[in-house]
Design a protein around this motif. Structure first.
Motif, PDB file in Angstrom:
ATOM      1  N   GLU A  60      44.146  52.811  36.459  1.00 36.63           N
ATOM      2  CA  GLU A  60      44.028  51.668  35.561  1.00 36.63           C
ATOM      3  C   GLU A  60      44.615  50.409  36.197  1.00 36.63           C
ATOM      4  OE1 GLU A  60      44.828  52.417  31.260  1.00 36.63           O
ATOM      5  OE2 GLU A  60      45.675  54.307  31.999  1.00 36.63           O
ATOM      6  N   GLU A  61      44.064  49.280  35.808  1.00 32.27           N
ATOM      7  CA  GLU A  61      44.623  47.975  36.183  1.00 32.27           C
ATOM      8  C   GLU A  61      44.479  47.057  34.984  1.00 32.27           C
ATOM      9  OE1 GLU A  61      44.412  44.505  39.622  1.00 32.27           O
ATOM     10  OE2 GLU A  61      42.608  45.684  39.180  1.00 32.27           O
ATOM     11  N   GLY A  62      45.491  46.235  34.762  1.00 36.72           N
ATOM     12  CA  GLY A  62      45.466  45.321  33.632  1.00 36.72           C
ATOM     13  C   GLY A  62      44.445  44.208  33.827  1.00 36.72           C
ATOM     14  N   ASP A  63      44.118  43.540  32.728  1.00 34.85           N
ATOM     15  CA  ASP A  63      43.222  42.385  32.809  1.00 34.85           C
ATOM     16  C   ASP A  63      43.878  41.279  33.624  1.00 34.85           C
ATOM     17  OD1 ASP A  63      41.314  43.608  31.214  1.00 34.85           O
ATOM     18  OD2 ASP A  63      42.226  42.871  29.361  1.00 34.85           O
ATOM     19  N   ILE A  64      43.075  40.594  34.422  1.00 34.24           N
ATOM     20  CA  ILE A  64      43.573  39.519  35.282  1.00 34.24           C
ATOM     21  C   ILE A  64      43.180  38.174  34.680  1.00 34.24           C
ATOM     22  CG2 ILE A  64      43.376  38.435  37.563  1.00 34.24           C
ATOM     23  CD1 ILE A  64      42.963  41.218  38.739  1.00 34.24           C
ATOM     24  N   TYR A  65      44.199  37.395  34.346  1.00 34.04           N
ATOM     25  CA  TYR A  65      43.965  36.060  33.798  1.00 34.04           C
ATOM     26  C   TYR A  65      44.627  34.988  34.664  1.00 34.04           C
ATOM     27  CZ  TYR A  65      42.444  38.569  29.625  1.00 34.04           C
ATOM     28  OH  TYR A  65      41.776  39.407  28.751  1.00 34.04           O
ATOM     29  N   PHE A  66      44.813  35.322  35.945  1.00 34.96           N
ATOM     30  CA  PHE A  66      45.424  34.370  36.874  1.00 34.96           C
ATOM     31  C   PHE A  66      44.516  34.198  38.078  1.00 34.96           C
ATOM     32  CE2 PHE A  66      47.350  38.594  37.416  1.00 34.96           C
ATOM     33  CZ  PHE A  66      47.058  38.872  38.747  1.00 34.96           C
ATOM     34  N   GLY A  67      44.740  33.114  38.809  1.00 35.16           N
ATOM     35  CA  GLY A  67      43.893  32.783  39.946  1.00 35.16           C
ATOM     36  C   GLY A  67      44.100  33.703  41.135  1.00 35.16           C
ATOM     37  N   PRO A  68      43.186  33.678  42.102  1.00 30.04           N
ATOM     38  CA  PRO A  68      43.332  34.475  43.329  1.00 30.04           C
ATOM     39  C   PRO A  68      44.679  34.224  43.982  1.00 30.04           C
ATOM     40  CG  PRO A  68      41.150  33.491  43.230  1.00 30.04           C
ATOM     41  CD  PRO A  68      41.925  32.896  42.098  1.00 30.04           C
ATOM     42  N   THR A  69      45.267  35.261  44.527  1.00 25.58           N
ATOM     43  CA  THR A  69      46.618  35.160  45.087  1.00 25.58           C
ATOM     44  C   THR A  69      46.642  34.839  46.578  1.00 25.58           C
ATOM     45  OG1 THR A  69      46.598  37.564  45.432  1.00 25.58           O
ATOM     46  CG2 THR A  69      47.534  36.740  43.369  1.00 25.58           C
ATOM     47  N   TYR A  70      45.459  34.759  47.214  1.00 26.68           N
ATOM     48  CA  TYR A  70      45.367  34.562  48.662  1.00 26.68           C
ATOM     49  C   TYR A  70      44.062  33.816  48.931  1.00 26.68           C
ATOM     50  CZ  TYR A  70      44.544  35.971  53.562  1.00 26.68           C
ATOM     51  OH  TYR A  70      44.298  35.996  54.910  1.00 26.68           O
ATOM     52  N   LYS A  71      43.989  32.906  49.902  1.00 28.86           N
ATOM     53  CA  LYS A  71      44.986  32.500  50.854  1.00 28.86           C
ATOM     54  C   LYS A  71      45.288  31.023  50.653  1.00 28.86           C
ATOM     55  CE  LYS A  71      45.344  31.845  55.904  1.00 28.86           C
ATOM     56  NZ  LYS A  71      46.681  32.156  56.268  1.00 28.86           N
ATOM     57  N   TYR A  72      46.576  30.662  50.676  1.00 34.52           N
ATOM     58  CA  TYR A  72      47.004  29.287  50.469  1.00 34.52           C
ATOM     59  C   TYR A  72      47.411  28.627  51.786  1.00 34.52           C
ATOM     60  CZ  TYR A  72      47.098  29.759  45.393  1.00 34.52           C
ATOM     61  OH  TYR A  72      46.741  29.915  44.075  1.00 34.52           O
ATOM     62  N   ILE A  73      47.223  27.322  51.853  1.00 31.59           N
ATOM     63  CA  ILE A  73      47.767  26.555  52.974  1.00 31.59           C
ATOM     64  C   ILE A  73      49.286  26.571  52.835  1.00 31.59           C
ATOM     65  CG2 ILE A  73      47.902  24.269  54.045  1.00 31.59           C
ATOM     66  CD1 ILE A  73      45.097  23.735  52.938  1.00 31.59           C
ATOM     67  N   THR A  74      49.971  26.720  53.933  1.00 25.85           N
ATOM     68  CA  THR A  74      51.424  26.825  53.931  1.00 25.85           C
ATOM     69  C   THR A  74      52.073  25.692  53.149  1.00 25.85           C
ATOM     70  OG1 THR A  74      51.318  27.870  56.106  1.00 25.85           O
ATOM     71  CG2 THR A  74      53.464  27.044  55.384  1.00 25.85           C
ATOM     72  N   ASN A  75      53.026  26.078  52.302  1.00 24.13           N
ATOM     73  CA  ASN A  75      53.821  25.129  51.512  1.00 24.13           C
ATOM     74  C   ASN A  75      52.957  24.212  50.642  1.00 24.13           C
ATOM     75  OD1 ASN A  75      56.344  26.035  52.558  1.00 24.13           O
ATOM     76  ND2 ASN A  75      55.986  24.815  54.403  1.00 24.13           N
ATOM     77  N   SER A  76      51.914  24.770  50.050  1.00 25.67           N
ATOM     78  CA  SER A  76      51.058  23.956  49.198  1.00 25.67           C
ATOM     79  C   SER A  76      50.452  24.821  48.099  1.00 25.67           C
ATOM     80  CB  SER A  76      49.933  23.301  50.009  1.00 25.67           C
ATOM     81  OG  SER A  76      48.890  24.230  50.255  1.00 25.67           O
TER      82      SER A  76
END
Length: 452
Positions: A377-393
């Protein structure tokens, strides 16, 4: 002296490489813990005496007495000496995962932003990926324990408000795991004492995340190259945790090295077995990469083993795997990406249309097709993608044309799944730390002793 140390290091390095390439076990089932054998026996036997029964304990718990005792009865055999936790008691468990991008934290990194919840938990299960850069030196060479020591100190500071002492933590980890350098297969090798240039600082202005008198103990922690998994429990529950076991599986280079793979911790509480699996699966967003990730999961499930070695004919050798546990949590950088990418994908990203994007999520598609994590099982996702971000932004890397930043289509790489009855998810969120190119993720569970 320096020449001697250099010689010893140069001689031990190829042996370490050989062990890793040949997948030779060498202390891989050892782990770091606050638990001291003498302290555990003293407290356990004292609690037995306090309950009205009698126990003869030597004034000085010598190593010989402890060895003789442990040969007769393993730690799980002391379960009856500790009053059981009420079967009606519901526990709160915080589970967090974070790929920290090979960066070592500074002393002032505040983990409260990740670990703080409205109500403090009884158990904290925290998994990290890439606590060291996944370069050849770290993958093939000896473990670098200094980043793990820093993370553990920062966690302890956040949970308890204790002073940050990386030197003490690293000396514990490195001395404990120095057994990795001793193996008859390679002959006698001198252990090298780790010298640390890490600074120790005290910040009295910071307070524990719970804002209460709760204190937390490290039940177990284990590092494998860039993976780190640690389990912290409230002090009152500490000696109700028994049968702690650790198993590591490398699925990286040649299918065995630890640049990818898993660390699993098994334990027993309330007469129920728990297993926590921290993983870093195969990376890449090319077509077919999800199949490699599925195969990693299969290998981890197949090769993870926890052993009980019998010391008499009445207690024969037994082993068990991940799926043999009552309650299982799987966390980490699973690396599943978006199955199809087109102009509409980027429009959905701009609109924060997460539900439309999740229809392309490889993990959900593979699960639905029955190719991986069947019955999980996995819970419902209501948040944005976790990867990939520009460093320190707060900007996703797909927006940049800089050659220094790898352009990646955003994805939910960092996930928490579970299997087993008696686990109820209360929340599933991400935090907004800019420390790495991943955002940390966490979930809070209510844990009941029953399997209903």
């Amino acid at each position: 002296m320096r020449q001697e140390e250099k010689f010893l290091k140069s001689n031990s390095w190829p042996k370490t490489v050989a062990r890793k390439w040949l997948n030779i076990k060498g202390g891989s089932d050892e782990f770091d813990s606050d638990c001291d054998t003498k302290d555990f026996l003293k407290r356990s036997l004292k609690s037995c005496s306090d309950d009205g029964s009698s126990a003869v304990v030597p004034e000085d718990l010598s190593e010989e007495w402890l060895m003789e005792t442990s040969n007769k009865i393993e730690r799980p055999g002391f379960d009856h000496l500790v009053p059981p936790v009420s079967p009606d008691l519901d526990l709160r468990m915080f589970v967090g995962t974070w790929n920290v991008g090979g960066k070592t934290p500074e002393d002032d990194l505040n983990l409260n932003d990740w670990l703080k919840t409205k109500t403090s938990a009884d158990i904290y299960v925290l998994g990290f990926q890439e606590i060291v850069p996944l370069n050849a030196g770290n993958v093939l060479g000896q473990e670098d324990y200094s980043p793990a020591a820093k993370w553990l100190s920062l966690i302890r500071h956040s949970l308890n408000g204790d002073s940050i002492d990386h030197k003490h933590q690293q000396s514990r980890i490195s001395s404990f795991d120095s057994s990795l350098l001793h193996d008859d297969y390679f002959g006698d090798i001198l252990s090298l004492s780790s010298s640390s240039n890490l600074s120790s600082s005290v910040d009295d202005s910071s307070s524990p995340i719970s804002g209460t008198q709760n204190k937390y103990c490290l039940a177990a922690s284990k590092q494998m190259v860039g993976l780190l998994l640690c389990v912290w429990v409230r002090e009152e529950l500490y000696h109700h945790i028994t049968s702690l076991k650790v198993s590591c599986v490398g699925t990286g280079i040649m299918g065995y090295l630890g640049n990818k793979g898993s660390i699993s911790i098994s334990m027993t509480m309330q007469q129920k077995t728990f297993c926590f699996v921290c993983t870093h699966l195969a990376s890449g967003q090319k077509e077919g990469a999800e199949t490699r990730r599925n195969l990693d999961v299969v290998e981890i499930l197949k090769r993870t083993r926890f052993s009980h070695s019998g010391r008499s004919p009445r207690r024969p050798f037994t082993s068990y795997n991940i799926l043999d546990h009552d309650k299982i949590i799987w966390l980490g950088d699973l690396n599943y990406r978006l199955a199809s990418i087109c102009g509409e994908t980027y429009e959905q990203l701009e609109r924060n249309d997460w539900q439309a994007l999740l229809e392309k999520d490889q993990l959900r598609l593979e699960q639905k097709a029955g190719r991986v994590f069947q019955g999980w099982e996995e819970g419902d996702i209501y948040f944005g993608p976790t990867y990939k971000y520009i460093t320190n932004s707060d900007i996703y890397a797909y927006k940049t044309s800089s050659t220094k930043e790898k352009r990646r289509t955003p994805a939910w790489c960092d996930r928490i799944l579970w299997k087993g009855k008696g686990l109820k998810q209360e929340c599933y969120f991400r935090r907004e730390s800019r420390f790495s190119d991943h955002r940390p993720v966490y979930s809070v569970f209510t844990v009941t002793a029953s399997n209903q």
